[in-house]
Design an enzyme around this catalytic site. Structure first.
Site, short mmCIF file in Angstrom:
data_model
loop_
_atom_site.label_atom_id
_atom_site.label_comp_id
_atom_site.label_asym_id
_atom_site.label_seq_id
_atom_site.Cartn_x
_atom_site.Cartn_y
_atom_site.Cartn_z
N GLU A 272 29.89 48.62 41.15
CA GLU A 272 29.99 47.74 41.74
C GLU A 272 31.67 47.29 43.06
O GLU A 272 32.47 48.68 42.48
CB GLU A 272 30.83 45.93 40.99
CG GLU A 272 29.64 45.33 40.66
CD GLU A 272 30.09 44.09 40.01
OE1 GLU A 272 31.11 44.27 39.83
OE2 GLU A 272 29.28 43.78 39.08
N LYS A 274 35.37 48.05 43.64
CA LYS A 274 36.85 47.31 42.66
C LYS A 274 37.69 47.02 44.29
O LYS A 274 37.92 47.02 44.97
CB LYS A 274 37.62 48.47 42.15
CG LYS A 274 38.29 48.06 41.08
CD LYS A 274 39.03 49.03 40.98
CE LYS A 274 39.44 48.22 39.38
NZ LYS A 274 40.63 48.16 39.72
N ARG A 315 43.98 36.06 34.78
CA ARG A 315 43.69 36.62 33.53
C ARG A 315 43.76 36.57 33.11
O ARG A 315 43.02 36.84 31.60
CB ARG A 315 44.37 38.88 34.76
CG ARG A 315 44.05 39.39 32.96
CD ARG A 315 43.98 40.64 33.93
NE ARG A 315 44.51 41.78 33.41
CZ ARG A 315 44.26 42.99 33.55
NH1 ARG A 315 43.80 43.21 34.89
NH2 ARG A 315 44.83 44.09 32.75
P1 AMP Z 1 42.91 47.31 36.74
O1 AMP Z 1 43.35 46.38 36.58
O2 AMP Z 1 43.20 48.76 36.58
O3 AMP Z 1 42.39 47.63 34.55
O4 AMP Z 1 41.30 47.23 36.77
C1 AMP Z 1 40.89 45.66 36.52
C2 AMP Z 1 40.87 44.77 37.64
O5 AMP Z 1 40.13 44.79 39.27
C3 AMP Z 1 40.47 43.74 37.11
O6 AMP Z 1 41.11 42.93 35.67
C4 AMP Z 1 39.55 42.80 38.00
O7 AMP Z 1 41.09 42.17 38.74
C5 AMP Z 1 39.62 44.45 39.18
N1 AMP Z 1 38.44 44.31 39.55
C6 AMP Z 1 37.71 44.18 41.02
N2 AMP Z 1 37.10 44.07 41.22
C7 AMP Z 1 36.21 44.30 40.06
C8 AMP Z 1 34.82 44.29 39.58
N3 AMP Z 1 34.09 44.55 40.38
N4 AMP Z 1 34.68 44.08 38.22
C9 AMP Z 1 35.75 44.25 37.56
N5 AMP Z 1 36.84 43.97 38.29
C10 AMP Z 1 37.61 43.93 38.79
#
Ligand code: AMP
Length: 618
Positions: A272, A274, A315
């Site tokens: 997916e 990001k 979140r």
């Molecule tokens: P990080 O904040 O770097 O730990 O990355 C995880 C975060 O990416 C998640 O909590 C979401 O807010 C965001 N995110 C963006 N796109 C996606 C996706 N397709 N699936 C899951 N999380 C996503």
């Protein structure tokens, strides 16, 4: 339960160093809690309300210090409390060391619980704290201070210590979520292995019961309710708890990982985009259903959101509904209730192109001027998961099924998805995502369940490339079908340093593994093939750029004079017999055509060797 009993038991837990013994003490406390079980379970974690419940006490240190000072009598002021805090470093110790009203027979104040003879109960403390959380508007601060003063006035030293710790959320008894979970299982779910008891079977059974409690915690987000269900309805009751539309659950989280990790572990991956936005969990109740539950308990922060059927949580399960009216409208227009969606709120420009993360932050928790800000920063939904749809809880359904249900439940604003076992296809998806201005890609195990709060290996955020390489393009394949007129896969090569041991070897040993006609130009050695991952438009530009340098062509394969440099990302460098250099880039990805660089500026075999060494693959 008497609050003094609670405080003494908490104190014993704080003193206990062994984990197992702590679990035993917590289990005893839960067993003894009677009607106060839910409150005792939450208090032990330093919480007054369930995790999903947005209510907060709004009691900061200074208010707490003022209430304590007043309860301590005329000779103590808030400054004195702060001085003592600086000395002892801990508010509980300060509170326990004060000569409070209850001990001098002063009695309780105003709405406070208890009386001159002390004797606070857990229930009274809870009721007072509920009132504190509900106070709003003019006079609410003095109401909070007076109520705390009343409680402190009635408190014995150990009660005062735990009251102060509780209202400031600093319990320090060492009861984490895992301890409470294990204690709940120990207290209420008998590990009843009846037939010949063997230790292993008993351990397995205990572990399974702990797992049942854990899952119920994930679903309900409420230690108190889970403890009650465990006690009153046992394992079967816990197994049948379900999500409530309107009560947020914790978000599933991701670890860093690579395409190689994903494909090696799962064979194929759900890929997916990001999105660089803010996580949102959207609950849309069906107003016509009997089982629809209001989103907020009485007394929840009235500013947080409307009382409509849509609630949006961050979140951290904060209610952000009021800040994102266009998402509320979007969901009401495009989703079928009842449904719980997980996704990302992204800021976009007028063309729907993503804007940087900072832009969504300008909107996310805003309580005022929402309409004006809405004009400035547009927000859209990219939903990527579905936790509940049409009465069905989907946490235990595989991702692939949850995605199907997501598509059924929401007809616009669903994130893109590719399920693939082909690294090139994944690279292409990633390149498109990056080119469109997104952060990268997420890789998810297609069979994985939704595990709230879990940062496991089922969701991987693909690591950004550590370092890119500048490589010379030495060959390509013509594309197929609609891309027949365009170059597709590009062969890329490092420069052989004059000083390198392989420098003279191209075409002789080192060079012979090249496949095709082995015609890597002198002075270069191949390290990989970069499959497009590039839009048609970009491919056309690259074809124009490379066509003047074609040296030979046979079938689909074209060879170039070493003129054009590509910047290439990759996950890892491995030793490999496939390419001239003896190395292969894993998951190479086109980053850019470096028209500013000449082949003499390209990276050398020495550098690749060094990087491979650093990787530990050599
Ligand atoms: P990080 O904040 O770097 O730990 O990355 C995880 C975060 O990416 C998640 O909590 C979401 O807010 C965001 N995110 C963006 N796109 C996606 C996706 N397709 N699936 C899951 N999380 C996503």
């Amino acid at each position: 339960m008497e609050f003094a009993t609670f405080a003494e038991r908490a104190d014993a837990m704080a003193e206990e160093e062994g984990d197992l013994a702590t679990v035993g003490l917590v289990a005893d406390a839960l067993s003894a809690a009677g009607d106060d079980l839910a409150v005792v379970a939450r208090f032990l974690r330093g919480e007054v309300f369930a995790g999903w419940d947005g209510r907060t006490l709004s009691v900061g240190p200074s208010l707490c210090h003022e209430a304590l000072a007043r309860a301590a009598g005329a000779n103590v002021d808030a400054e004195e409390i702060e001085d003592r805090l600086a000395e002892t470093g801990e508010i509980g110790a300060v509170a326990a060391g004060l000569d409070l009203g209850g001990q001098t027979g002063l009695g309780a104040f105003g709405g406070g619980a208890g009386g001159a003879d002390g004797g606070l109960t857990v229930r009274e403390v809870y009721d007072d704290l509920v009132a504190v959380a509900a106070a709003t508007g003019d006079g609410s601060e003095s109401f909070r201070r007076d109520t705390l003063f009343g409680l402190f006035t009635s408190a014995s030293p150990v009660e005062a210590a735990y009251l102060a710790r509780l209202v400031l959320g600093e319990m320090r008894v060492g009861v984490g979520s895992g301890t409470l979970r294990d204690a709940t299982a120990e207290a209420f779910l008998e590990a009843d292995v009846t037939t010949p008891t063997d230790e292993r079977a008993e351990n397995d059974r205990t572990e399974a019961l702990v797992g049942v409690v854990e899952r119920a915690l994930q679903v309900t987000n409420d230690h108190g309710r889970v403890a009650e269900i465990a006690r009153d309805e046992g394992e079967a009751g816990l197994r049948s708890v379900s999500l409530t539309v309107g009560r947020p659950v914790r978000s599933m989280l991701a670890q860093a990982g690579t395409v190689a990790d994903a494909l090696e572990a799962w064979d194929r991956a759900a890929v997916e985009t990001k999105y660089d936005g803010a996580r949102v969990q959207i609950h849309y109740r069906d107003p016509d259903r009997d089982d629809a539950t209001p989103s907020r308990e009485p007394g929840r922060d009235a500013d947080a959101g409307g009382d409509g059927p849509v609630s949006i949580y961050s979140r951290n399960m904060e209610d952000v509904t009021a800040a994102l009216p266009e998402l509320v409208e979007h969901v009401r227009e495009h989703a079928a209730p009842p449904v719980i969606l997980d996704g990302e709120a992204v800021a976009v420009d007028d063309d729907g192109e993503p804007l940087p993360f900072q832009e969504i932050l300008r909107r996310f928790r805003r309580k005022h001027d929402v309409d004006r800000m809405r004009e400035e920063v547009r927000v859209e939904l990219r939903a990527f998961d579905c936790l509940h749809a049409d009465g069905d809880d989907l946490l235990d359904a595989p991702l692939s099924e949850r995605r199907d249900r997501l598509r059924d439940a929401l007809d616009a604003g669903v994130s893109e998805l590719l399920v693939s076992d082909d690294p090139d296809e994944i690279a292409a998806f990633e390149a498109d995502a990056l080119e469109a201005g997104h952060e990268g890609v997420m890789l998810k195990r297609p069979e994985s369940t939704y595990d709230p709060g879990d940062r496991g290996r089922s969701w991987l955020k693909r690591k950004p490339d550590v370092e890119t390489l500048d490589l010379v393009v030495t060959g390509a394949e013509w594309g197929e079908g609609r891309r027949a007129e365009l170059f597709g896969t590009f062969e890329v090569a490092v420069r052989l340093d004059r000083s390198a041991p392989n420098a003279d070897a191209a075409g002789d040993g080192v060079g012979d593994a090249a496949g095709d006609d082995g015609a890597t130009p002198d002075g270069y050695a191949t390290v990989g093939r970069v499959a497009t991952g590039i839009t048609d438009e970009r491919l056309a530009e690259l074809t124009d750029l490379l066509e003047p340098h074609v040296r030979s062509e046979s079938g689909q394969t074209v060879r170039f004079a070493p003129e054009v440099v590509f910047e290439v990302g990759y996950e890892e460098i491995q030793t490999s017999p496939t390419y001239d250099s003896g190395y292969a880039l894993r998951f190479p990805r086109f980053v850019a055509a470096r028209e500013d660089k000449s082949p003499a500026d390209a990276d050398s075999l020495n550098r690749v060797e060094r990087l491979a060494d650093e990787n530990g693959t050599n």
